[in-house]
Design a protein around this motif. Structure first.
Motif, PDB file in Angstrom:
ATOM      1  N   PHE A   1      -6.512   8.281   2.840  1.00 36.32           N
ATOM      2  CA  PHE A   1      -5.671   7.123   2.832  1.00 36.32           C
ATOM      3  C   PHE A   1      -5.697   6.198   3.729  1.00 36.32           C
TER       4      PHE A   1
ATOM      5  N   TRP B   1       0.895  -1.150   0.070  1.00 37.27           N
ATOM      6  CA  TRP B   1       0.064   0.084  -0.049  1.00 37.27           C
ATOM      7  C   TRP B   1       0.874   1.230  -0.089  1.00 37.27           C
TER       8      TRP B   1
ATOM      9  N   SER C   1      -5.516  14.296   3.165  1.00 38.03           N
ATOM     10  CA  SER C   1      -5.117  13.336   2.555  1.00 38.03           C
ATOM     11  C   SER C   1      -4.795  11.987   3.405  1.00 38.03           C
TER      12      SER C   1
ATOM     13  N   HIS D   1      -6.062  12.170  -6.522  1.00 33.24           N
ATOM     14  CA  HIS D   1      -6.952  13.238  -5.512  1.00 33.24           C
ATOM     15  C   HIS D   1      -6.432  14.490  -5.678  1.00 33.24           C
TER      16      HIS D   1
ATOM     17  N   GLY E   1       1.250   5.474  -0.495  1.00 33.18           N
ATOM     18  CA  GLY E   1       0.481   6.779  -0.557  1.00 33.18           C
ATOM     19  C   GLY E   1       1.542   7.944  -0.666  1.00 33.18           C
TER      20      GLY E   1
ATOM     21  N   LEU F   1      -2.805  -0.633  -3.136  1.00 37.50           N
ATOM     22  CA  LEU F   1      -3.239   0.756  -3.387  1.00 37.50           C
ATOM     23  C   LEU F   1      -2.267   1.469  -3.576  1.00 37.50           C
TER      24      LEU F   1
ATOM     25  N   HIS G   1      -5.062   3.379  -9.734  1.00 39.16           N
ATOM     26  CA  HIS G   1      -4.373   4.174  -8.611  1.00 39.16           C
ATOM     27  C   HIS G   1      -5.573   5.201  -8.279  1.00 39.16           C
ATOM     28  N   VAL G   2      -5.303   6.006  -7.069  1.00 38.88           N
ATOM     29  CA  VAL G   2      -6.035   7.253  -6.810  1.00 38.88           C
ATOM     30  C   VAL G   2      -5.304   8.418  -7.175  1.00 38.88           C
TER      31      VAL G   2
ATOM     32  N   GLY H   1      -8.509   3.835   3.359  1.00 35.50           N
ATOM     33  CA  GLY H   1      -8.570   2.808   2.166  1.00 35.50           C
ATOM     34  C   GLY H   1      -7.398   1.606   2.367  1.00 35.50           C
TER      35      GLY H   1
ATOM     36  N   SER I   1      -1.847  12.205  -4.276  1.00 39.16           N
ATOM     37  CA  SER I   1      -2.609  13.571  -3.951  1.00 39.16           C
ATOM     38  C   SER I   1      -2.024  14.713  -4.128  1.00 39.16           C
TER      39      SER I   1
ATOM     40  N   TRP J   1      -1.967   5.540  -4.074  1.00 34.67           N
ATOM     41  CA  TRP J   1      -2.711   6.531  -3.685  1.00 34.67           C
ATOM     42  C   TRP J   1      -1.955   7.909  -3.984  1.00 34.67           C
TER      43      TRP J   1
END
Ligand code: FER
Length: 323
Positions: free
Chosen positions: A315, A236, A311, A297, A238, A265, A294-295, A318, A269, A267
């Motif tokens: 995050f 994961w 964020s 944002h 981010g 994940l 992916h995300v 998720g 942003s 992620w």
């Protein structure tokens, strides 16, 4: 490190703006923000104005994908709530073979932490002007998590906030841009020293699906560089306002199919007023072109704590969950 005239003006105006922003971050009177004032007070006052910018920050061009996919978090998401179980925050030390020093990191254990269980761990990394206390000062992750766990929105997890400047003097002092190589050195400190120390001391599930890595700015770049480079260790990932230390996506993801199958994940942003947004945009474009889920944002903030705490709020909801 010398600036030319244009760079110098750019740095000075950014620092002025940032210090004004930081000063405007006082919580409403009577509210407990959960941000430990004793820690904030112990930080050199220059630190808050150390939020960096340099020539790498460029003009902001927004495209149709650069939009918010999450709402604004509910009012009070960083405020300590009475009547719910609280986790614990502690500063611990570990021996770093990589740096050749004893180093500090802050660890959050969730409410009702029990040595009988096996918890997932989020490694949460700070920015260029920060240290092991930065996340706590900017976002109070322990409060955000206590509240999310109480509402059943996040899985009980351990959060480790180490110092990502892997050098003997790891304080954010002097010309902080000169410390950028130490942020790269942190890859070995994390893998060889931090993770083993955490897995020895805490009740941790030592599997890739139970490890996440995320960070703000330089810490976001580190999360992408280290996380994507070690998909056998982290599932994961981010990156909030990833900084120019982020390696090119082609280098980070040489094998698209392997990344697709291993990532749980990814992620990303950024704020649409952040001069570093092109780094996230570039990563998003590569991921989209290669069909890697992916995300992405993009909210209305700049390179600032408001973006980072929001964020983190999304995050954390998720990670360590099916799908
Ligand atoms: C840069 C601009 C910003 C850079 C790093 C940053 C290494 C990091 C900012 C942060 O961590 O907040 O050119 O180069």
């Amino acid at each position: 490190m010398w600036f030319n005239r244009k760079q110098f003006i750019c740095v000075v105006s950014f620092l002025c703006l940032t210090s004004q922003f930081v000063m405007s971050q006082e919580p409403p009177r009577g509210e407990k923000s959960g941000i430990d004032s004793s820690v904030a007070a112990s930080v050199p006052s220059q630190e808050s104005s150390q939020r960096p910018n340099r020539s790498n920050s460029g003009p902001i061009e927004l495209g149709p994908d650069d939009r918010a996919v999450y709402e604004t978090p509910p009012e009070g998401f960083t405020i300590v709530r009475e009547g719910i179980a609280h986790g614990k925050l502690e500063m611990i030390e570990y021996d770093s073979k990589t740096v050749g020093a004893r180093r500090k990191m802050q660890v959050y254990t969730p409410p009702n932490y029990s040595a009988e269980k096996k918890y997932p761990v989020l490694y949460l990394l700070h920015g260029l002007g920060g240290d092991e206390t930065e996340w706590q000062r900017f976002a109070a992750p322990h409060v955000i998590l206590d509240n999310l766990i109480a509402d059943g929105k996040a899985v009980p997890m351990i959060i480790v906030m180490p110092n990502g400047r892997a050098q003997k003097n790891d304080r954010a002092e002097g010309d902080i841009f000169r410390h950028a190589p130490a942020f790269a050195n942190f890859e070995r400190d994390l893998l060889d020293d931090v993770i083993p120390a955490i897995e020895q001391k805490y009740a941790v599930a030592a599997e890739r699906e139970m490890r996440a890595i995320a960070g703000l700015s330089m810490g976001g770049g580190q999360s992408l560089n280290f996380g994507l480079h070690h998909l056998d260790v982290f599932a994961w990932i981010g990156a909030f306002s990833a900084a120019p230390n982020t390696k090119p996506p082609q280098e980070l993801i040489p094998e698209v199919e392997a990344a697709k199958s291993k990532l749980k994940l990814l992620w990303l942003s950024c704020g649409n007023q952040d001069g570093l947004i092109r780094i996230g945009q570039n990563m998003h474009t590569f991921l989209k072109e290669n069909g890697i889920p992916h995300v992405w944002h993009v909210d209305g903030h700049g390179h600032d704590p408001e973006h980072w705490k929001r964020s983190l709020y999304w995050f954390c909801q998720g990670i360590f969950k099916a799908n």
